[in-house]
Design an enzyme around this catalytic site. Sequence first.
Site, PDB file in Angstrom:
ATOM      1  N   HIS A  83      20.791  65.390 197.680  1.00 48.29           N
ATOM      2  CA  HIS A  83      19.855  65.777 198.754  1.00 48.29           C
ATOM      3  C   HIS A  83      19.937  64.802 199.935  1.00 48.29           C
ATOM      4  O   HIS A  83      18.936  64.535 200.602  1.00 48.29           O
ATOM      5  CB  HIS A  83      18.416  65.852 198.234  1.00 48.29           C
ATOM      6  CG  HIS A  83      18.198  66.882 197.175  1.00 48.29           C
ATOM      7  ND1 HIS A  83      17.973  68.206 197.461  1.00 48.29           N
ATOM      8  CD2 HIS A  83      18.200  66.794 195.827  1.00 48.29           C
ATOM      9  CE1 HIS A  83      17.833  68.888 196.340  1.00 48.29           C
ATOM     10  NE2 HIS A  83      17.972  68.052 195.327  1.00 48.29           N
ATOM     11  N   ASN A 157      13.577  73.711 194.628  1.00 47.79           N
ATOM     12  CA  ASN A 157      14.806  74.197 195.255  1.00 47.79           C
ATOM     13  C   ASN A 157      14.602  75.625 195.742  1.00 47.79           C
ATOM     14  O   ASN A 157      13.569  76.233 195.487  1.00 47.79           O
ATOM     15  CB  ASN A 157      15.967  74.170 194.250  1.00 47.79           C
ATOM     16  CG  ASN A 157      16.410  72.763 193.893  1.00 47.79           C
ATOM     17  OD1 ASN A 157      16.358  71.852 194.714  1.00 47.79           O
ATOM     18  ND2 ASN A 157      16.849  72.586 192.652  1.00 47.79           N
ATOM     19  N   HIS A 348       8.489  62.561 194.434  1.00 46.58           N
ATOM     20  CA  HIS A 348       8.517  62.257 192.999  1.00 46.58           C
ATOM     21  C   HIS A 348       7.687  63.311 192.274  1.00 46.58           C
ATOM     22  O   HIS A 348       6.502  63.485 192.582  1.00 46.58           O
ATOM     23  CB  HIS A 348       7.936  60.862 192.749  1.00 46.58           C
ATOM     24  CG  HIS A 348       7.881  60.462 191.310  1.00 46.58           C
ATOM     25  ND1 HIS A 348       8.770  60.912 190.367  1.00 46.58           N
ATOM     26  CD2 HIS A 348       7.033  59.632 190.648  1.00 46.58           C
ATOM     27  CE1 HIS A 348       8.477  60.388 189.190  1.00 46.58           C
ATOM     28  NE2 HIS A 348       7.427  59.615 189.329  1.00 46.58           N
TER      29      HIS A 348
END
Length: 731
Positions: A83, A157, A348
Site C-alpha cells: 500500500h 480493500n 491499524h
Amino acid sequence: MEEKDMNKPQSNHVNENSKDKQLEHFREDGKDQYMTTDQGLRINHTDDSLKAGQRGPTLMEDFHFREKMTHLDHESIPERVVHARGSAAHGYFQPYDSSLKQYTKARFLTDPNTKTPVFVRFSTVVGSRGSADTVRDVRGFATKFYTEEGNYDLVGNNIPVFFIQDGIKFPDLVHSIKPEADNEMPQASAAHDTFWDFASLMPETTHMLMWVLSDRAIPRSFRMMDGFGVHTFRFVNEQGKGTFVKFHWRPTYGAHSLVWDEAQKLAGKDPDWLRRDLWESIEMGDYPEFELSVQLVPEEDEFKYDFDLLDATKIIPEELVPRRPVGKMVLNRNPDNFFAETEQVAFHPGNLVPGIDVTNDPLLQGRLFSYLDTQLNRFTSVNFTEVPINRPVVPVHNHHGAGFMKMTIGKGKANYWPNSIGNGCPMMAPENMGGYVHYMEKVEGHKIRARSESFNDHYSQATLFWNSLTEPEKEHLVSAAHFELGKVENKEIRRRQVANFYKVDPQFAALVAAGIGIEMPVDQDAESTGNYVEDTASQKISKGKSVQESPTVSMEKNKVETAKSRRVAILIEDGFDYNEVMQVKESIEAAGAHAKIVSKLQGKRISSTGQELEVDKSHVTTGSIMFDAVYIPDGEKSVRKMMGLGDALHFVSEAFKHCKPIATSGFGINLLERAFVMGVNFAEKESGKVVSHSGVVTAGSDADAGEFAKNFLEAIKKHRHWDRERHMTPA
C-alpha cells in the site's frame, strides 16, 4: 543432501585477490536446504500460525510467526511494504438512524445527529510509491474515524476476500507478488513467475484470483469502487451480546472500471490518474460519497452456512444475509500536505472503540500484529500516534514514556500505575464510562499448527463468482488471465494454475488454456496440486446454507446509471457550430457532468459564425482514455479538418473501441465513418431524426438539439456499451 560436519573447524581464510569471496558466506541460493528460523532452528510447518484450537486465536508465543512477520514489516524503509502508493481525503460519516443500537454500543454508528470526521486513504497494494495508479491490483480502502470514544480504523480493500487464510502466509504472499528477488522486475504487477508459482501451489488463493482478474482490479476512479472490511468482525451491544458483522462501502456514483487497454495507456499518459481524479473531483465539488452497510449474523448462526465465517477467502452471499444500510460518508476536503497527512497516516485494525471487536479469523489475528509493527519501522518511533493526522479528537492520557518524536509535554511526577502521588490519575474507566472491555468468549484447545477443516473448500465460491458475471465480464476475466499467465515463462506453473481453474469451471479453464499454450483435457478432473492443505474440490465441510450464484458480485448487474461527475470531451477545430455546442454543453453540465474542449492545439477556436471558445486540452496532452464520453458538433470546416488529423481520428476510434458513448450531428457523422466506427446505425446527415444505437448517438442537421442531448445523456448514464465488443471493427 550434503551437510557440513559441525565438529570440523571452519576455515576463516579470505582470498585477498577476490573481494567477492569475502562475501560468499552470506550468499544463499535456496537449494537443498531446510527452512530455519534466524537462530538456525529447523521449521517443519510454515502454513499455519500457532492457535488455541483449530479455530482459536493466534498465540503470541508463536515465535516463528512473529519472526516472519517482523522481517516483512521491517524490510522497506521508510516506504510502506505494501500500500505504498496512496491518495487520501478528509470528510465525515453520519448514520441514518439509531437502529443499530440493538447490535452495537458504538456511538458513531448509532447517533444520527453526529457527524464523525474521517480520513480515507485509497491505495494500490503491490507497487512502490513511484508506480502507476492504473495497474491491475487490489485497492486499499482504509478509513480512520475520529470518534468521541477514540480513533476507529476500518482497514479494508475494494475486494471482499483475500488471497490467504492465515496471517503467517502473508510474508510468502508479499514476497511472491513483489518484483522478483534476482532482478527487481516487474514493478507493480502480478504477471510473473514467482507470484503464479505461489498461487498455483496455494489453492486457497483461487477465489481472490477470480476477483483480481476481473474488472474490479482496474477501477475507473477511487470514487467509483466498492470497499469491504474483508474480515468478519464482531458487534457488541450494551448487554454484552455479540453479533458477527461484515462491513461494506458502496459508492453513490456506482462501481465502474477501466478497460485493460485504457489502464495500460493511462499508466504512460498520466500515471497519477486515480489520485488526480480524486483531487480534482473534490476541488470541483463532485464529492465522493459512500454508503456504509453491514451484514449481520447472530452468534447462534455461526455454523449455519457451508463456509466458515472466519475464513477471509469467503464472502457471505447477500442472498443469504442481505446488506443493511447504516449511514453515508462524504469526502469533501483534500489534504493540505501530502506527506504530513497521506504519507504519515497510520492505520491499524486493532484501533477499536466500544461496541466493535475482532474475531479469531487467523488472517485478522496476523494483521493485528503486523500493522503496529510496520508503523514502528516506518516511523522509527513508538510516538507516531502523536503525529497530527493520527491524533484522536479526544484527550489522550497514559503513562507511555519518552522516545523519539515525543510531542506532548507531560506534567507531574507520576508516570506509572498505580500511584498516589498523582492522585491515582489517569484512572481506569469503567465500562459504563466508555472503558473498552474485550468481548468475553470461551477459548480452549490444544496448542497446534493446523487449520480448521471448515477452511478446506477453495473452489466453491470461485465458481459462484464466475457464475455470477455477465458475458462481457467473463470475457474480460479470461483476457486478463491470458495476459497475466502469458507473462509466466515456466510452462509447468501455467499448467498447474489451469488445473486449479478447471476445478472452478471446466469451460473457464479451457478458455484460459487456449490463450496461454496449455493443452488440457476438459472432460476429466485435473490432478491434485499436492498442496499441504487438502484441495478436493467436491469436499463439503458442512451441509449449511449455500448459493450457486450471487448477482451482487457483478458490477454490471448492479450498475448505477448517472451522468453526474462524468467527463465529456468536445472535439472541435475552427468552423464548428457554436449554438449546437453551447446547447449540448449546457445540457451536459446541468446533469452534473463536465465538458472539456479538445483541439489539436491550445488557444482559441473560432466558430462558423465568428464566436470564440477557449481550448481546455490539446491532443498531445490528453486522449479519449481520460474521458467518459465524446461529442463532435456539426460544422463542415471543423469536421473536415479533424478528418485529416490522425489524433482526432484515433480519439474517436479508441473511444468507440472502449465502448464509450459518442455523439455527433450533421456533417460530424462523416468523422465517425472515417474513424471506422462500424456496426451501428447512423441518422441521415440531412434530416430531423435522432438515432441512438449501442451508445452512439447521431442526428441529422435539422434534428432537435434538446432531443439529441437527452439521448446522449442517457448513453452517458450507462457508462459502457459492452455489446459493441461483439460487432465492432474500428481501425
